[in-house]
Design an enzyme around this catalytic site. Structure first.
Site, PDB file in Angstrom:
ATOM      1  N   CYS A   1     -15.042 -14.889 -30.879  1.00  0.00           N
ATOM      2  CA  CYS A   1     -13.916 -14.378 -32.461  1.00  0.00           C
ATOM      3  C   CYS A   1     -15.175 -15.024 -33.436  1.00  0.00           C
ATOM      4  O   CYS A   1     -14.957 -15.173 -34.470  1.00  0.00           O
ATOM      5  CB  CYS A   1     -13.174 -16.251 -32.399  1.00  0.00           C
ATOM      6  SG  CYS A   1     -12.021 -16.731 -30.680  1.00  0.00           S
TER       7      CYS A   1
ATOM      8  N   HIS B   1     -13.089 -19.576 -39.053  1.00  0.00           N
ATOM      9  CA  HIS B   1     -11.935 -19.032 -37.952  1.00  0.00           C
ATOM     10  C   HIS B   1     -10.599 -19.857 -38.081  1.00  0.00           C
ATOM     11  O   HIS B   1     -10.818 -21.197 -37.560  1.00  0.00           O
ATOM     12  CB  HIS B   1     -13.449 -18.962 -36.348  1.00  0.00           C
ATOM     13  CG  HIS B   1     -12.251 -18.606 -35.423  1.00  0.00           C
ATOM     14  ND1 HIS B   1     -10.731 -17.295 -35.267  1.00  0.00           N
ATOM     15  CD2 HIS B   1     -12.001 -19.396 -33.947  1.00  0.00           C
ATOM     16  CE1 HIS B   1     -10.839 -17.442 -34.266  1.00  0.00           C
ATOM     17  NE2 HIS B   1     -10.892 -17.779 -33.345  1.00  0.00           N
TER      18      HIS B   1
ATOM     19  N   ASN C   1      -4.483 -17.478 -33.948  1.00  0.00           N
ATOM     20  CA  ASN C   1      -5.789 -17.379 -33.607  1.00  0.00           C
ATOM     21  C   ASN C   1      -5.886 -15.544 -32.957  1.00  0.00           C
ATOM     22  O   ASN C   1      -5.686 -15.261 -31.526  1.00  0.00           O
ATOM     23  CB  ASN C   1      -6.533 -17.950 -31.943  1.00  0.00           C
ATOM     24  CG  ASN C   1      -7.949 -17.644 -31.884  1.00  0.00           C
ATOM     25  OD1 ASN C   1      -8.503 -16.710 -32.595  1.00  0.00           O
ATOM     26  ND2 ASN C   1      -7.964 -18.349 -31.131  1.00  0.00           N
TER      27      ASN C   1
END
Length: 326
Positions: A113, A253, A283
């Site tokens: 990520c 994020h 996500n």
């Protein structure tokens, strides 16, 4: 002083949308359970014939259009992904071919990520040293193909898509002010895909044990993510002698609404200065920050002169921050 500056942004996601109501029919879960624990309402899922390179290419094309830059001006393409089309060649090489960026070197990086911010950090240094003058940095994932759709704890979290930026140079003082990247491999097994690499290669046993799907210890990841992202945010500000009150927009994020809320509270950043689109996409790993950046840019949420703080955390474990004067 020569600085890297973002000339244009773009993003692309699949047309297919999987809602929480759809998931209720697939696995033992409810819309209330997902929403209350994650803040996610829906996610975009790649269809047959769509790949990581599909969305990376479209995001790159949109970023180039926004920047007013042609593909043959690009000297480097970096794709951050943990779900490449192939083990090799790189997805970046596929993008290079698709957009006909004949002058560009191309390669992938894997930092989960945090991959997009890792890519920004790498390209920042190359622009500052004069090695290149224009580059594409892309975060792109098709996580739906490594998610165990029978595991209610993880399948609701992830979505597919890509975001991209075109980086150029500026003497104005605006642009990327600093980048900061970190990792701690001692926590590698908190969030990882056990197969099918050379430790657990493709085999009947690997398939039976479902090693092709990602695994996550969510509670442990949560605690580490909040602390690491808080530290990364302060590191970026301290490096530039700035304070949290100076930040116009915080783009974290997009992993989990509870994580975002916890970081905002620890940093003392009001919700109106935090960009959140998690509810629409879930996500998307390396794609989450560039997708959010493009949405904020195109919606007018970002104005010239604004100070942006980007902050990420991912498997590895990795974490990173970037401070940008728009």
């Amino acid at each position: 002083m020569l600085r890297p500056v973002i000339l244009g942004t773009g993003c692309a996601v699949p047309a297919k949308i999987l809602t929480n109501a759809d998931l209720e029919r697939m696995v033992d879960t409810t819309d209330e359970w997902i929403t209350s624990r994650t803040g996610i309402a829906e996610r975009h899922i790649a269809s047959s014939g769509e790949y990581t390179s599909t969305f990376a290419t479209k995001a790159a094309e949109l970023a180039l259009e926004k920047a007013g830059v042609t593909a043959d001006e690009i000297e480097l393409i970096v794709v951050a992904t943990v779900t490449p089309d192939f083990p090799f060649p790189s997805t970046a090489c596929l993008v290079q071919n698709n957009i006909k960026a004949s002058r560009a070197a191309a390669f992938d990086i894997s930092a989960a990520c945090s991959g997009f911010l890792y890519g920004l950090s790498l390209v920042e240094k190359m622009i500052i040293t004069g090695s290149i003058s224009k580059a594409l940095v892309i975060g792109a994932e098709v996580l739906s193909r490594v998610v165990d759709w029978s595991d209610r704890n993880t399948c609701c979290l992830f979505g597919d898509g890509a975001g991209a930026v075109v980086l150029g140079t500026s003497q104005s003082g605006n642009g990327i002010l600093s980048t900061h990247i970190h990792s701690d491999g001692s926590y590698w097994d908190l969030l990882f895909q056990p197969g099918i690499g050379n430790r657990n290669p493709a085999s009947k046993k690997a398939l039976e044990e479902r090693l092709m799907f990602l695994q996550m210890q969510g509670n442990e990841v949560f605690k580490l993510a909040v602390r690491a992202m808080e530290d990364a945010a302060h590191e970026a500000l301290d490096a530039n002698d700035l304070k949290l009150d100076d930040i116009d927009l915080f783009i974290p994020h997009q992993a989990n609404r509870r994580i975002i809320d916890a970081i905002g509270k620890r940093l003392g950043i009001n919700n109106d200065r935090i960009f959140v689109n998690l509810h629409k996409y879930g996500n998307t790993s390396a794609a989450s920050i560039p997708i959010a950046l493009d949405e904020a840019n195109r919606s007018g949420r970002i104005q010239p002169g604004n100070l942006l703080l980007l902050d990420s955390f991912g498997g590895g474990l990795t974490w990173a921050s970037t401070l940008i004067r728009w």
